[in-house]
Design an enzyme around this catalytic site. Structure first.
Site, PDB file in Angstrom:
ATOM      1  N   TYR A 210       0.783 -17.198  10.161  1.00  0.00           N
ATOM      2  CA  TYR A 210      -0.148 -17.766   9.190  1.00  0.00           C
ATOM      3  C   TYR A 210      -0.234 -19.284   9.286  1.00  0.00           C
ATOM      4  O   TYR A 210      -0.347 -19.961   8.262  1.00  0.00           O
ATOM      5  CB  TYR A 210       0.226 -17.335   7.765  1.00  0.00           C
ATOM      6  CG  TYR A 210       0.008 -15.855   7.554  1.00  0.00           C
ATOM      7  CD1 TYR A 210      -1.271 -15.371   7.303  1.00  0.00           C
ATOM      8  CD2 TYR A 210       1.059 -14.957   7.671  1.00  0.00           C
ATOM      9  CE1 TYR A 210      -1.491 -14.012   7.154  1.00  0.00           C
ATOM     10  CE2 TYR A 210       0.851 -13.598   7.530  1.00  0.00           C
ATOM     11  CZ  TYR A 210      -0.431 -13.135   7.273  1.00  0.00           C
ATOM     12  OH  TYR A 210      -0.656 -11.792   7.131  1.00  0.00           O
TER      13      TYR A 210
ATOM     14  N   TYR B 141       2.867  -6.211  -1.172  1.00  0.00           N
ATOM     15  CA  TYR B 141       2.744  -6.616   0.233  1.00  0.00           C
ATOM     16  C   TYR B 141       3.345  -5.509   1.086  1.00  0.00           C
ATOM     17  O   TYR B 141       4.489  -5.101   0.859  1.00  0.00           O
ATOM     18  CB  TYR B 141       3.451  -7.943   0.521  1.00  0.00           C
ATOM     19  CG  TYR B 141       3.382  -8.273   1.993  1.00  0.00           C
ATOM     20  CD1 TYR B 141       2.224  -8.813   2.552  1.00  0.00           C
ATOM     21  CD2 TYR B 141       4.440  -7.966   2.854  1.00  0.00           C
ATOM     22  CE1 TYR B 141       2.119  -9.052   3.917  1.00  0.00           C
ATOM     23  CE2 TYR B 141       4.350  -8.207   4.218  1.00  0.00           C
ATOM     24  CZ  TYR B 141       3.190  -8.752   4.742  1.00  0.00           C
ATOM     25  OH  TYR B 141       3.090  -8.969   6.092  1.00  0.00           O
TER      26      TYR B 141
ATOM     27  N   ASP C  65       8.070   1.759  -0.074  1.00  0.00           N
ATOM     28  CA  ASP C  65       8.218   0.760   0.991  1.00  0.00           C
ATOM     29  C   ASP C  65       9.482  -0.045   0.673  1.00  0.00           C
ATOM     30  O   ASP C  65       9.458  -0.981  -0.124  1.00  0.00           O
ATOM     31  CB  ASP C  65       6.970  -0.124   1.038  1.00  0.00           C
ATOM     32  CG  ASP C  65       7.084  -1.242   2.076  1.00  0.00           C
ATOM     33  OD1 ASP C  65       8.185  -1.430   2.627  1.00  0.00           O
ATOM     34  OD2 ASP C  65       6.073  -1.926   2.312  1.00  0.00           O
TER      35      ASP C  65
ATOM     36  N   LYS D  40      12.951  -4.546   8.495  1.00  0.00           N
ATOM     37  CA  LYS D  40      13.625  -5.837   8.330  1.00  0.00           C
ATOM     38  C   LYS D  40      15.121  -5.806   8.633  1.00  0.00           C
ATOM     39  O   LYS D  40      15.507  -6.041   9.764  1.00  0.00           O
ATOM     40  CB  LYS D  40      13.341  -6.396   6.931  1.00  0.00           C
ATOM     41  CG  LYS D  40      11.924  -6.923   6.804  1.00  0.00           C
ATOM     42  CD  LYS D  40      11.767  -7.956   5.703  1.00  0.00           C
ATOM     43  CE  LYS D  40      10.468  -8.724   5.839  1.00  0.00           C
ATOM     44  NZ  LYS D  40       9.307  -8.083   5.220  1.00  0.00           N
TER      45      LYS D  40
HETATM   46  C1  LIG Z   1       8.012  -7.560   5.732  1.00  0.00           C
HETATM   47  C2  LIG Z   1       7.456  -6.381   5.041  1.00  0.00           C
HETATM   48  C3  LIG Z   1       6.616  -5.463   5.704  1.00  0.00           C
HETATM   49  C4  LIG Z   1       6.164  -5.672   7.124  1.00  0.00           C
HETATM   50  O1  LIG Z   1       7.198  -5.635   8.047  1.00  0.00           O
HETATM   51  P1  LIG Z   1       6.987  -6.298   9.501  1.00  0.00           P
HETATM   52  O2  LIG Z   1       8.244  -5.964  10.243  1.00  0.00           O
HETATM   53  O3  LIG Z   1       6.799  -7.763   9.245  1.00  0.00           O
HETATM   54  O4  LIG Z   1       5.778  -5.680  10.099  1.00  0.00           O
HETATM   55  C5  LIG Z   1       6.169  -4.358   5.000  1.00  0.00           C
HETATM   56  N1  LIG Z   1       6.526  -4.157   3.721  1.00  0.00           N
HETATM   57  C6  LIG Z   1       7.333  -4.996   3.053  1.00  0.00           C
HETATM   58  C7  LIG Z   1       7.725  -4.695   1.648  1.00  0.00           C
HETATM   59  C8  LIG Z   1       7.809  -6.157   3.679  1.00  0.00           C
HETATM   60  O5  LIG Z   1       8.587  -7.012   3.006  1.00  0.00           O
END
Ligand SMILES: *Cc1c(COP(=O)(O)O)cnc(C)c1O
Length: 442
Positions: free
Chosen positions: A18, A149, A258, A287
């Site tokens: 970004y 997100y 997520d 992550k």
């Molecule tokens: C960072 C993140 C993603 C995306 O993961 P990437 O490995 O950057 O593609 C998806 N969902 C959440 C909640 C995140 O914090």
């Protein structure tokens, strides 16, 4: 290459997240060990600083952790990569078995993805395939939370916050989805989370109304359990998860948790979903999965959902990246999960207590609107947008690497951070804010 060359030659050549090609200041990394980063600024100044970010919430066990390095070395000596189509290997089986053991009972099947965003894409496809298999082809949309997100690929973008996300920049490209208001805020109280019961009751009424309205055109509901990360480090009432679980079941929707940011203890429970004792149908992790050593995501799916897909026309989940199940990533993820299991329950409450103490002086600064801590997440929220280059530099001068965004200067420190590290990270953050915005905090 000298650090000065790296910085100069990067300009105009590489995009950073970004940021424009000729964007704000960069720092060249010359080394990393434990919680420490060695950085060189464009003006030549060198910094030996503590990493308060865990490299975007991933490096739980520190840099050059000997056990993680060994796991990768050992696997390199066997084989680094093989295709996953028609082949399998021990690292993939081991990491999948560990994920099934660590996730709530009922989540028994694993799809290995390349990253968090890809894990989210796969989870969305699981939900759509599930509905198709049940003869509901019109259920292709999703219901998500405002302020969420979920990643940067197309499907993931579509379920990010429709205002703060990239919807406006990609009109007609990003699919339109349905959204629920952010659930009511929550805060730490004793052993649990507290929130305003009146706000919770009215949010539940609204959620019931919206789900009833959209259920016949959505395949699933996707949420970041309890902590919305990149959407603003906001903690919300776990009752919302309980209600969404109930509504998803009642309307036949797939509930996707997520846990890419919240998983592996970061919020003070092993998974964010645990705050509501909720078991999703599909869970995404990423992550910290490899301890920040390699990119890897995973989607863990319940048996009932997997069985519906198994009985569908293709019988398969329609996804399969080239580097699926990369053996190096799987091997290091297994080693990292062992370290997480051994240490998170001691470390995360210790980190939480240390961050509360270290960050609370920020409350005395007039620019600070709120300080909040949940598990190993500590946030200083300002009353205005952070001057990111200045605060970043001020924090480096105070011995800490931070990456602020919007109004937030925050930390997600490595779990190996000592009490002294945490005190220094907190003090450095508070001082950096005071240095840039004035005021002193004792
Ligand atoms: C960072 C993140 C993603 C995306 O993961 P990437 O490995 O950057 O593609 C998806 N969902 C959440 C909640 C995140 O914090």
């Amino acid at each position: 290459m000298e650090p000065a060359d790296v910085l100069a030659r990067d300009r105009g050549l590489l995009w950073h997240p970004y940021a424009p090609l000729d964007g704000p200041p960069l720092y060249a990394v010359t080394g990393a060990a434990g919680v420490w980063l060695d950085l060189v600024a464009e003006d030549g100044q060198q910094f030996h600083v503590r990493d308060a970010m865990s490299s975007w919430w991933a490096v739980l066990h520190g840099y050059r952790n000997p056990l993680l390095d060994k796991a990768i070395h050992d696997q390199v000596d066997r084989f680094s990569h093989v295709m996953f189509g028609g082949l399998t290997h021990e690292p993939a089986v081991r990491v999948a078995e560990k994920l099934v053991a660590l996730t709530p009972a009922g989540l028994d099947h694993v799809f290995l993805a390349d990253s968090g965003s890809v894990a989210v894409e796969v989870a969305l496809k699981v939900a759509v395939q599930y509905q198709q298999a049940l003869g509901r082809p019109e259920r292709t949309g999703f219901l998500a939370l405002r302020g969420g997100y979920h990643g940067d690929t197309l499907g993931a973008m579509s379920v990010c916050d429709p205002v703060d996300g990239m919807h406006a920049d990609f009109p007609d490209y990003v699919p339109a989805q349905s959204f629920l208001l952010r659930p009511p805020r929550a805060w730490r109280a004793g052993e649990g989370l507290a929130s305003d019961p009146v706000e919770v009751a009215s949010w539940i009424t609204e959620a019931e109304r919206v789900v009833a309205e959209v259920a016949d055109r959505v395949a699933g509901i996707i949420v970041e359990p309890v902590l919305q990360g990149a959407g603003g480090m906001v903690v919300y009432a776990p009752e919302a998860l309980v209600v969404l679980r109930r509504l998803a079941t009642a309307y036949g929707l797939v509930l996707i948790a997520d846990e890419i940011a919240t998983g592996f203890g970061r919020t003070g429970r092993f998974f964010g979903s645990d705050w509501g004792a909720v078991v999703p149908d599909v869970m995404c992790v990423g992550k910290a999965l490899t301890g920040g050593m390699m990119t890897l995501g995973a989607v863990v799916v319940s048996s009932p959902v997997a069985e519906v897909i198994a009985a569908s026309r293709h019988r398969a989940l329609l996804h399969g990246p080239t580097f699926m199940g990369n053996p190096l990533a799987c091997a290091v993820a297994s080693a990292s999960l062992d370290l997480v299991v051994a240490g998170w329950a001691q470390n995360v409450p210790r980190i939480e207590a240390a961050l509360v103490t270290a960050l609370s002086p920020a409350c005395e600064l007039s620019v600070v609107r709120e300080v909040r801590v949940l598990g190993a997440v500590g946030v200083i929220e300002l009353a205005e947008s952070v001057d990111i280059p200045r605060v970043t530099r001020a924090a480096l001068e105070r011995g800490v690497w931070v990456r602020p965004f919007r109004r937030l200067v925050y930390t997600m420190p490595p779990y190996i951070s000592s009490d002294a590290d945490l005190a220094a990270i907190g003090a450095g953050m508070v001082s950096a804010v005071a240095d840039v915005y004035g005021g002193s905090a004792s």
